[in-house]
Design an enzyme around this catalytic site. Sequence first.
Site, PDB file in Angstrom:
ATOM      1  N   CYS A 104      -5.691   1.698  -3.182  1.00  0.00           N
ATOM      2  CA  CYS A 104      -6.359   0.406  -3.389  1.00  0.00           C
ATOM      3  C   CYS A 104      -7.749   0.361  -2.767  1.00  0.00           C
ATOM      4  O   CYS A 104      -8.596  -0.415  -3.198  1.00  0.00           O
ATOM      5  CB  CYS A 104      -5.515  -0.727  -2.814  1.00  0.00           C
ATOM      6  SG  CYS A 104      -3.913  -0.870  -3.598  1.00  0.00           S
ATOM      7  N   HIS A 123      -9.272  -7.679  -0.971  1.00  0.00           N
ATOM      8  CA  HIS A 123      -8.422  -6.979  -1.945  1.00  0.00           C
ATOM      9  C   HIS A 123      -7.436  -7.974  -2.549  1.00  0.00           C
ATOM     10  O   HIS A 123      -6.793  -8.745  -1.833  1.00  0.00           O
ATOM     11  CB  HIS A 123      -7.684  -5.838  -1.228  1.00  0.00           C
ATOM     12  CG  HIS A 123      -6.661  -5.161  -2.070  1.00  0.00           C
ATOM     13  ND1 HIS A 123      -6.906  -4.785  -3.367  1.00  0.00           N
ATOM     14  CD2 HIS A 123      -5.370  -4.805  -1.797  1.00  0.00           C
ATOM     15  CE1 HIS A 123      -5.818  -4.223  -3.866  1.00  0.00           C
ATOM     16  NE2 HIS A 123      -4.875  -4.215  -2.940  1.00  0.00           N
ATOM     17  N   ASN A 147      -2.141  -7.223  -8.680  1.00  0.00           N
ATOM     18  CA  ASN A 147      -2.824  -6.218  -7.864  1.00  0.00           C
ATOM     19  C   ASN A 147      -3.203  -5.035  -8.771  1.00  0.00           C
ATOM     20  O   ASN A 147      -2.327  -4.303  -9.216  1.00  0.00           O
ATOM     21  CB  ASN A 147      -1.875  -5.781  -6.746  1.00  0.00           C
ATOM     22  CG  ASN A 147      -2.482  -4.757  -5.815  1.00  0.00           C
ATOM     23  OD1 ASN A 147      -3.541  -4.188  -6.089  1.00  0.00           O
ATOM     24  ND2 ASN A 147      -1.817  -4.502  -4.697  1.00  0.00           N
TER      25      ASN A 147
HETATM   26  O1  UT7 Z   1      -2.044  -3.155  -1.835  1.00  0.00           O
HETATM   27  C1  UT7 Z   1      -0.898  -3.547  -1.146  1.00  0.00           C
HETATM   28  C2  UT7 Z   1       0.272  -3.622  -2.122  1.00  0.00           C
HETATM   29  N1  UT7 Z   1       1.455  -4.247  -1.593  1.00  0.00           N
HETATM   30  C3  UT7 Z   1       1.609  -5.588  -1.405  1.00  0.00           C
HETATM   31  O2  UT7 Z   1       0.735  -6.390  -1.576  1.00  0.00           O
HETATM   32  C4  UT7 Z   1       2.988  -6.054  -0.981  1.00  0.00           C
HETATM   33  C5  UT7 Z   1       2.985  -6.864   0.267  1.00  0.00           C
HETATM   34  N2  UT7 Z   1       4.287  -7.512   0.423  1.00  0.00           N
HETATM   35  C6  UT7 Z   1       4.604  -8.655  -0.218  1.00  0.00           C
HETATM   36  O3  UT7 Z   1       3.778  -9.219  -0.898  1.00  0.00           O
HETATM   37  C7  UT7 Z   1       5.970  -9.214  -0.021  1.00  0.00           C
HETATM   38  O4  UT7 Z   1       6.682  -8.477   0.939  1.00  0.00           O
HETATM   39  C8  UT7 Z   1       6.790  -9.285  -1.337  1.00  0.00           C
HETATM   40  C9  UT7 Z   1       6.156 -10.300  -2.303  1.00  0.00           C
HETATM   41  C10 UT7 Z   1       6.846  -7.917  -2.007  1.00  0.00           C
HETATM   42  C11 UT7 Z   1       8.215  -9.727  -1.056  1.00  0.00           C
HETATM   43  O5  UT7 Z   1       8.195 -10.967  -0.376  1.00  0.00           O
HETATM   44  P1  UT7 Z   1       9.127 -11.181   0.913  1.00  0.00           P
HETATM   45  O6  UT7 Z   1       8.921 -12.564   1.352  1.00  0.00           O
HETATM   46  O7  UT7 Z   1       8.822 -10.069   1.874  1.00  0.00           O
HETATM   47  O8  UT7 Z   1      10.550 -11.061   0.271  1.00  0.00           O
HETATM   48  P2  UT7 Z   1      11.759 -10.095   0.685  1.00  0.00           P
HETATM   49  O9  UT7 Z   1      11.450  -8.686   0.287  1.00  0.00           O
HETATM   50  O10 UT7 Z   1      12.158 -10.357   2.107  1.00  0.00           O
HETATM   51  O11 UT7 Z   1      12.880 -10.645  -0.241  1.00  0.00           O
HETATM   52  C12 UT7 Z   1      13.425 -11.975  -0.089  1.00  0.00           C
HETATM   53  C13 UT7 Z   1      14.448 -12.153  -1.172  1.00  0.00           C
HETATM   54  C14 UT7 Z   1      15.444 -11.008  -1.290  1.00  0.00           C
HETATM   55  O12 UT7 Z   1      16.685 -11.560  -1.629  1.00  0.00           O
HETATM   56  P3  UT7 Z   1      17.817 -11.749  -0.511  1.00  0.00           P
HETATM   57  O13 UT7 Z   1      18.075 -10.382   0.058  1.00  0.00           O
HETATM   58  O14 UT7 Z   1      17.216 -12.692   0.503  1.00  0.00           O
HETATM   59  O15 UT7 Z   1      18.975 -12.311  -1.271  1.00  0.00           O
HETATM   60  C15 UT7 Z   1      14.913 -10.220  -2.446  1.00  0.00           C
HETATM   61  O16 UT7 Z   1      15.918  -9.488  -3.112  1.00  0.00           O
HETATM   62  O17 UT7 Z   1      13.784 -12.251  -2.444  1.00  0.00           O
HETATM   63  C16 UT7 Z   1      14.387 -11.314  -3.344  1.00  0.00           C
HETATM   64  N3  UT7 Z   1      13.354 -10.882  -4.316  1.00  0.00           N
HETATM   65  C17 UT7 Z   1      13.107 -11.537  -5.444  1.00  0.00           C
HETATM   66  N4  UT7 Z   1      13.630 -12.658  -5.963  1.00  0.00           N
HETATM   67  C18 UT7 Z   1      13.130 -13.070  -7.142  1.00  0.00           C
HETATM   68  C19 UT7 Z   1      12.541  -9.801  -4.228  1.00  0.00           C
HETATM   69  N5  UT7 Z   1      11.757  -9.751  -5.317  1.00  0.00           N
HETATM   70  C20 UT7 Z   1      12.080 -10.815  -6.077  1.00  0.00           C
HETATM   71  C21 UT7 Z   1      11.614 -11.296  -7.312  1.00  0.00           C
HETATM   72  N6  UT7 Z   1      12.168 -12.426  -7.789  1.00  0.00           N
HETATM   73  N7  UT7 Z   1      10.634 -10.692  -8.013  1.00  0.00           N
END
Ligand code: UT7
Length: 316
Positions: free
Chosen positions: A118, A243, A273
Amino acid sequence: MKKTTILGTGSYLPSRILTNQDLSKTLDTNDEWIVARTGIRERRIVAEGQTCSDLAYQASLKALDDAALTPNDLDMIIVATLTPEKRLPSTACLLQDKLQGSATQAKKAAVYDIGVACSGFVYGMSIADQYIKTGAMDRILVVGTEVMSKVLNWKDRSTCILFGDGAGAAVFGPAERDEKIILSTHLFSDGSLHSLLGIPDQWVEMDGKQVFRQAIESMAQASKLALEKAHKTIDDIDLFIPHQANSRIIEAIAKRLKCPEEKIFTNVDKYGNTSGASIPIALDEAVKQGRLQKGDLLLIATFGAGFAWGSALIQW
Ligand code: UT7
């Protein structure tokens, strides 16, 4: 020492739009979750057969047109991408070949790809700045281009919702007037964190929470450093282009920097992204939307896999 100016910018987004609603038809996800966690509403996806160098070509033509230059004027072409269409040769070679097919030629240019995920465009801009400042080269095209859709596991809702395809480009050269000047670039990496975000096999995999934390920390730190070195404060900044990964990351950095919302450029809602293409697409859109006036101070911050991150300060 010469000064480096931005001679022109351009961007290209594939026309196919993939909305959150579309994704929810094949994945256990929904628009509300995606918008709340990321700010992303839709992203662009390449047409069948459209490649990384095709996107780069379209963005480059626009940047060259904006700079009133032809491909033959270029001394160097740097392509930043993590989604090259071939392992060999570089996407920059394929781009050069496509540019040769247009009105004139880019035969004398030295061309190569850089692999900084990125942060590739900001690294490329910094490389271009060094060559131009020292007088070693005059006209350098830097392109960020990505077909992220081909490195995503479309069954993994925690990653595939985040990314999109697109390309952005800028042409740099020695400044004749005191405008659109690169004041400084600041680059950093920490390879010990490589396992947190990458393509270990076929698809993008990451530790979302760690990436989230590091992105905020790193971009805030690099931005502060750029300001300190230039003896400026955030009050002196007219536009901030971070970014475009996630609106929550952008909001958190803005809070750390005490940067008011109206000074921040975002388009992550439309494109997701786009990795190495994120900064040059945002820069081009900011320019075309008239968000930068002569004399304005522009702060850029970038972050990505590696981890590699950085910042740049530009006097418009
Ligand atoms: O250039 C850098 C590139 N990377 C990034 O920008 C990623 C940076 N990270 C993030 O933006 C966040 O960590 C995410 C958006 C990827 C995830 O958000 P989070 O608040 O960290 O969610 P999480 O991974 O803790 O997941 C919370 C819940 C989980 O369910 P349970 O275990 O609580 O039942 C996930 O399975 O949300 C669930 N989940 C979803 N639900 C609906 C994960 N992805 C999704 C989805 N839709 N697309």
